[in-house]
Scaffold this active site. Structure first.
Site, PDB file in Angstrom:
ATOM      1  N   ASP A   1       0.781  -1.229   0.000  1.00 59.35           N
ATOM      2  CA  ASP A   1       0.000   0.000   0.000  1.00 59.35           C
ATOM      3  C   ASP A   1       0.814   1.282   0.000  1.00 59.35           C
ATOM      4  OD1 ASP A   1      -2.277  -1.618   0.158  1.00 59.35           O
ATOM      5  OD2 ASP A   1      -2.164  -1.668   2.334  1.00 59.35           O
ATOM      6  N   CYS A   2       2.097   1.208   0.318  1.00 57.79           N
ATOM      7  CA  CYS A   2       2.854   2.452   0.436  1.00 57.79           C
ATOM      8  C   CYS A   2       4.325   2.208   0.136  1.00 57.79           C
ATOM      9  CB  CYS A   2       2.697   3.062   1.828  1.00 57.79           C
ATOM     10  SG  CYS A   2       3.453   2.070   3.134  1.00 57.79           S
TER      11      CYS A   2
ATOM     12  N   CYS B   1       5.979   6.225   8.349  1.00 63.31           N
ATOM     13  CA  CYS B   1       5.080   5.925   7.227  1.00 63.31           C
ATOM     14  C   CYS B   1       4.493   7.177   6.593  1.00 63.31           C
ATOM     15  CB  CYS B   1       3.952   5.003   7.684  1.00 63.31           C
ATOM     16  SG  CYS B   1       4.476   3.288   7.910  1.00 63.31           S
TER      17      CYS B   1
ATOM     18  N   CYS C   1       7.563   5.701  13.787  1.00 61.78           N
ATOM     19  CA  CYS C   1       7.239   5.169  12.459  1.00 61.78           C
ATOM     20  C   CYS C   1       7.185   6.292  11.425  1.00 61.78           C
ATOM     21  CB  CYS C   1       5.904   4.447  12.502  1.00 61.78           C
ATOM     22  SG  CYS C   1       5.378   3.914  10.864  1.00 61.78           S
TER      23      CYS C   1
ATOM     24  N   CYS D   1       6.101  -0.261   2.411  1.00 64.09           N
ATOM     25  CA  CYS D   1       5.880  -1.654   2.025  1.00 64.09           C
ATOM     26  C   CYS D   1       6.850  -2.042   0.914  1.00 64.09           C
ATOM     27  CB  CYS D   1       4.445  -1.858   1.529  1.00 64.09           C
ATOM     28  SG  CYS D   1       3.153  -1.491   2.734  1.00 64.09           S
TER      29      CYS D   1
ATOM     30  N   ASP E   1       0.167   8.320  14.409  1.00 65.19           N
ATOM     31  CA  ASP E   1       0.877   7.687  13.295  1.00 65.19           C
ATOM     32  C   ASP E   1      -0.084   7.256  12.187  1.00 65.19           C
ATOM     33  OD1 ASP E   1       3.154   6.299  11.959  1.00 65.19           O
ATOM     34  OD2 ASP E   1       1.877   4.571  12.376  1.00 65.19           O
TER      35      ASP E   1
ATOM     36  N   ASP F   1       8.207  26.193 -30.432  1.00 65.62           N
ATOM     37  CA  ASP F   1       8.363  26.073 -31.876  1.00 65.62           C
ATOM     38  C   ASP F   1       7.104  26.681 -32.500  1.00 65.62           C
ATOM     39  OD1 ASP F   1       9.324  25.235 -34.374  1.00 65.62           O
ATOM     40  OD2 ASP F   1       8.148  23.407 -34.269  1.00 65.62           O
TER      41      ASP F   1
ATOM     42  N   THR G   1       5.681  25.933 -36.204  1.00 66.91           N
ATOM     43  CA  THR G   1       4.906  25.020 -37.044  1.00 66.91           C
ATOM     44  C   THR G   1       4.577  23.729 -36.303  1.00 66.91           C
ATOM     45  OG1 THR G   1       6.041  25.909 -38.973  1.00 66.91           O
ATOM     46  CG2 THR G   1       4.850  23.836 -39.267  1.00 66.91           C
TER      47      THR G   1
END
Length: 734
Positions: A14-15, A388, A386, A18, A713, A430, A432
């Protein structure tokens, strides 16, 4: 022994944390040379020795971390022409060509989208919650059993977490959130806070579950593009039309697309005209009218007319497949901010663990504090440690932003490019094909002694069958008025001068003014009118009928319909806007004056590169916008190169970014997207660090404990993810 490549879908990832654990663990498997983990795609690619024991060892190592692996067919959708070949769900696909690209699962390979309560994390969370409720009820009836019953309730959720913690430590990630969580919960039990320990474990599982739900939504934003391509197509065969799998359509096949159907493959219209809804691919809000010879993209919706289309790209290489592949690759290319956060978090977590150890030991040993109180505070600090929320703060925002851009037809190749676009101070276009359509259009039809309708009709009759750009402009103008063109006799092209023929018995000549002067004399008034048109940067073709000047047609490559608005949007935010072109000064000045920008004309590719380098030397951060071919030196010299290619291969593969629908306004849209993303990242970092800083102080002071720590957290992680997902709803089209 030769290397091979195995690719997997990873369930439960999930992140970025992981992905880091999986990466570290798989790299320790004997025989593994390289690991690439894609969070947004939910995939892992491993290059390893071609031995039978390596793939099972990878699956065992990742399974120990709490994730499920499933073999992924190489090439994604349609890479085997509908045949899964050697791939099956029972064994790992091994490809002898590790250079082949596609990190995208096909619809057959993709993980089924389960409701949260049917996922492994959901079931564990429900079981832990039920155990906690049961423990609370039992404690009310039998108070003496509370310590034991809450410990058992805690173990329902903690045992799987602890098992993952040990696997992560053995795999090279000792400071994982699972390890910190396990130490804190076990420590709380020894301190007698069994009820709080059980509740903290449940809150942790709820936080993980919410992370998974949020990550799934971000992942689905890109994977949903796969569903835009229909599963079946009507392919023309000798005996008629046969319905076949869209994934199996070969290049060169002819398909029939009914009104209202989705186009099954990239292709070229052979027969029919219809309005094509390209919103799913380019973000264009209104259908685009298309006819024979024009390109169509897989996943777009046919409007009112039936079409016959020749397939020009296999399913694995159609526009949507390439968009998904490029976006997934871009999402894994880390931005400078993300790389800094990664480095910071590697020192941050061990640092907070060291602080927790000091909090647990120094006050009791030096100041006579109670061991139980200070150990409890140290355990709370472990949960605060943590990283995370901090680690995911940047990649979540970048992934959502790149996905939102891709869904709106803006391809930005990686977080580093996304960050840089927002800091651009000078934009060099540019002319053209970038500021202009890239093909001339008839701007005026002038009748000197013949009606304008007849001038156009005669000119178009002479140009029938020609593929010259000016001839196509005249024919397109005649077609827009639905003129019936007369037959031409004795038609002949006069090299370098024009074209001549007989129409309705009249002798006609169409060519430049100088060549027309050799067939009929132009009056002073006619010459002045033509000269004035030339001064406006227009090309003039003069029609001569039976020796007299009958009329003229003026043509010019006109600015795109959104060019003025797109340039104005850039100027409004203080950017310097230039036009660099190889065209003549007169034509360049005409276009530049209409758009209100600075122009440099008659430039060679090396000149454009030199001007871009000069702008950088002046302190500008330069974006160069071109077609990706003749502007290659300037695109390479710029800080950011943006290709305007309408989905062409060169636009998708060469520059740092590309606009699928070739709108000038897309440059301003990319800048807005970049700046919104950076604001989002700063908000995420502030939330992640701010909550931890507050909890760090209050925990050491004894104001807060385990509950607020784990809430901070998991709550910060969920808040950061949800805030990043807001970018998916950001309007990128002008």
């Amino acid at each position: 022994m030769t290397d091979t490549e195995s690719r997997f879908l990873v369930e439960g990832m999930d992140c970025a944390s992981c992905a880091a654990k999986i990466d570290a663990a798989v790299r320790r498997v004997a025989g593994v040379d390289h690991v690439s983990v894609s969070v947004i795609a939910g995939t892992m690619t491993v290059r390893h020795m071609a031995r039978d024991d390596v793939a099972p060892a990878i699956a065992q190592r990742v399974g120990g971390l709490g994730y499920k692996l499933r073999p992924l067919a190489e090439g994604g959708q349609g890479s085997h022409g509908g045949d899964r070949g050697c791939c099956s769900a029972s064994h790992v696909h091994e490809c002898s060509d590790p250079g082949r690209q596609s990190a995208r699962p096909s619809r057959a390979d993709a993980m089924p989208a389960l409701r949260w309560w049917r996922t492994g994390k959901g079931k564990l969370t429900i079981a832990c919650g039920a155990a906690l409720v049961l423990a609370y009820g039992t404690g009310l009836i039998l108070p003496a059993t509370e310590p034991w019953i809450f410990t058992l309730a805690m173990l329902v959720g903690l045992l799987p977490i602890a098992r993952r913690a040990v696997a992560a430590a053995l795999g090279g990630t000792p400071f994982s959130i699972e390890m910190l969580m396990s130490i804190a919960a076990i420590g709380a039990v020894f301190l007698g806070a069994t009820e709080e320990a059980a509740a903290v474990v449940l809150l942790f599982l709820i936080g993980e579950l919410l992370e998974g739900v949020a990550a799934g939504k971000a992942r689905a934003s890109i994977q949903a593009l796969t569903a835009l391509v229909p599963q079946a197509a009507l392919m023309e065969v000798e005996e008629g039309r046969r319905e076949v799998a869209a994934e199996s359509l070969p290049v060169g096949a002819t398909v029939f697309v009914r009104p209202g159907d989705r186009v099954a493959a990239d292709g070229m219209i052979l027969e029919g005209e219809s309005g094509i809804d390209e919103a799913s691919v380019t973000g264009e809000s209104t259908p685009v009218q298309k006819g024979p010879g024009e390109r169509v993209f897989a996943g777009t919706v046919n409007g009112e007319g039936a079409l016959r289309i020749r397939v020009t790209a296999a399913a694995s290489d159609n526009t949507i497949a390439r968009v998904i592949r490029l976006v997934e690759a871009a999402q894994e290319a880390k931005a400078p901010t993300e790389r800094f956060i990664d480095r910071f978090s590697r020192h941050y977590t061990p640092g907070v663990v060291l602080v927790a150890a000091l909090v647990a030991t120094v006050p009791p040993m030096v100041f006579g504090g109670l061991w139980q109180d200070w150990i409890y505070r140290a355990l709370a600090l472990l949960l605060i440690a943590c990283p995370c929320a901090l680690v995911i703060s940047t990649p979540a925002a970048i992934a959502a932003s790149l996905s939102a851009g891709a869904c709106g037809g803006l391809l930005i190749k990686g977080g580093a490019v996304l960050e840089k676009i927002g800091r651009v101070t000078a934009v060099a276009f540019d002319k053209t094909g970038t500021l202009t359509e890239g093909k001339p259009k008839v701007t005026e039809v002038i009748g000197f002694d013949t009606s304008e309708t007849d001038v156009l009709r005669y000119a178009a009759a002479l140009e029938q069958g020609s593929s010259h750009p000016l001839a196509r402009a005249i024919l397109d103008r005649a077609e827009s008025f639905r003129l019936d063109l007369p037959a031409v006799a004795q038609s002949k092209a006069i090299g370098g001068a024009g074209v001549a023929g007989l129409v309705d018995g009249a002798s006609l000549f169409l060519g430049a003014a100088q060549a027309a002067g050799r067939h009929a004399a132009l009056t002073a008034e006619q010459g002045a009118r033509i000269a004035a048109l030339n001064e406006e940067g227009k090309t003039v073709s003069v029609l001569v009928v039976d020796g007299r000047v009958a009329g003229a047609l003026a043509m010019r490559d006109e600015p795109r319909i959104d060019a003025a608005g797109g340039v104005s949007a850039l100027a409004d935010v203080g950017l310097r806007v230039l036009m660099l072109t190889g065209d003549n000064r007169r034509t360049a000045a005409s276009i530049a004056d209409r758009l209100g920008i600075e122009a440099r004309a008659e430039l060679l590719p090396a000149d454009k590169q030199r001007i871009v380098s000069e702008l950088r030397a002046e302190g500008h951060l330069v974006a160069k916008i071109g077609d990706g071919i003749n502007d290659a030196p300037a695109l390479a010299a710029a800080d950011v190169g943006i290709a305007m290619g309408g989905g062409a291969d060169v636009a998708l593969e060469t520059a740092d970014a590309a606009s699928l629908h070739s709108r000038v306004s897309d440059v301003a849209a990319m800048i807005r997207l970049s700046r919104a993303t950076m604001r989002n990242i700063y908000q995420n970092i502030a939330m992640a660090l701010g909550l931890k800083a507050v909890l760090l102080v209050t925990t050491v002071a004894g104001v807060t404990g385990l509950w607020p720590a784990i809430l901070a957290d998991t709550g910060a992680t969920v808040l950061v993810t949800i805030n990043a997902l807001r970018l998916l709803r950001l309007p990128v089209a002008p």
